[in-house]
Design a protein around this motif. Structure first.
Motif, PDB file in Angstrom:
ATOM      1  N   TYR A  91       0.829  -1.210   0.000  1.00 52.58           N
ATOM      2  CA  TYR A  91       0.000   0.000   0.000  1.00 52.58           C
ATOM      3  C   TYR A  91       0.864   1.262   0.000  1.00 52.58           C
ATOM      4  O   TYR A  91       0.664   2.159  -0.816  1.00 52.58           O
ATOM      5  N   VAL A  92       1.825   1.319   0.927  1.00 51.99           N
ATOM      6  CA  VAL A  92       2.650   2.527   1.060  1.00 51.99           C
ATOM      7  C   VAL A  92       3.488   2.767  -0.187  1.00 51.99           C
ATOM      8  O   VAL A  92       3.612   3.901  -0.643  1.00 51.99           O
ATOM      9  N   SER A  93       4.033   1.707  -0.786  1.00 50.88           N
ATOM     10  CA  SER A  93       4.863   1.895  -1.974  1.00 50.88           C
ATOM     11  C   SER A  93       4.038   2.335  -3.183  1.00 50.88           C
ATOM     12  O   SER A  93       4.539   3.010  -4.063  1.00 50.88           O
ATOM     13  N   THR A  94       2.765   1.979  -3.210  1.00 48.74           N
ATOM     14  CA  THR A  94       1.900   2.363  -4.320  1.00 48.74           C
ATOM     15  C   THR A  94       1.241   3.722  -4.105  1.00 48.74           C
ATOM     16  O   THR A  94       1.237   4.565  -4.986  1.00 48.74           O
ATOM     17  N   TYR A  95       0.697   3.944  -2.914  1.00 48.03           N
ATOM     18  CA  TYR A  95      -0.116   5.130  -2.671  1.00 48.03           C
ATOM     19  C   TYR A  95       0.509   6.150  -1.725  1.00 48.03           C
ATOM     20  O   TYR A  95       0.034   7.273  -1.640  1.00 48.03           O
TER      21      TYR A  95
END
Length: 104
Positions: A91-95
């Motif tokens: 999640y963090v790496s994408t958004y």
């Protein structure tokens, strides 16, 4: 006036985001029981720690609880009631992770 300008500049240059590596460290710090997962209260504390590192000020518990519920439903992609490091990293790496919504 110079002192105020210097303080203002210093504040704007302060990091306002937390990288994936920082989130990983926070995850391990909060995983006190060694389960390699975080439950809802631990995700709420994670959000508080991210706020501490970025804005320097925590939102109210009520607001953080609301954000936690919303975020937890997204992060828990396998719907097993916990969030593992891979789910959080994905999640963090994408958004990214924006915690302070400035909602009054």
């Amino acid at each position: 006036m110079n002192a105020f300008s210097s303080d203002l500049l210093r504040e704007t240059l302060r990091s306002s985001k937390v990288g994936t590596e920082d989130v990983k460290k926070l995850f391990h710090q909060l995983d006190a029981d060694g389960s390699k997962t975080l439950d809802k209260p631990e995700i709420m504390e994670l959000l508080g720690l991210v706020e501490d590192l970025t804005t320097g000020e925590r939102s109210s518990e009520e607001m953080r609880g609301y954000i936690t519920d919303y975020l937890f439903n997204i992060l828990d992609s396998d719907k097993n009631g916990t969030v593992d490091l891979k789910e959080l990293e994905d999640y963090v790496s994408t958004y990214g992770l924006v915690v302070n919504l400035n909602v009054e």
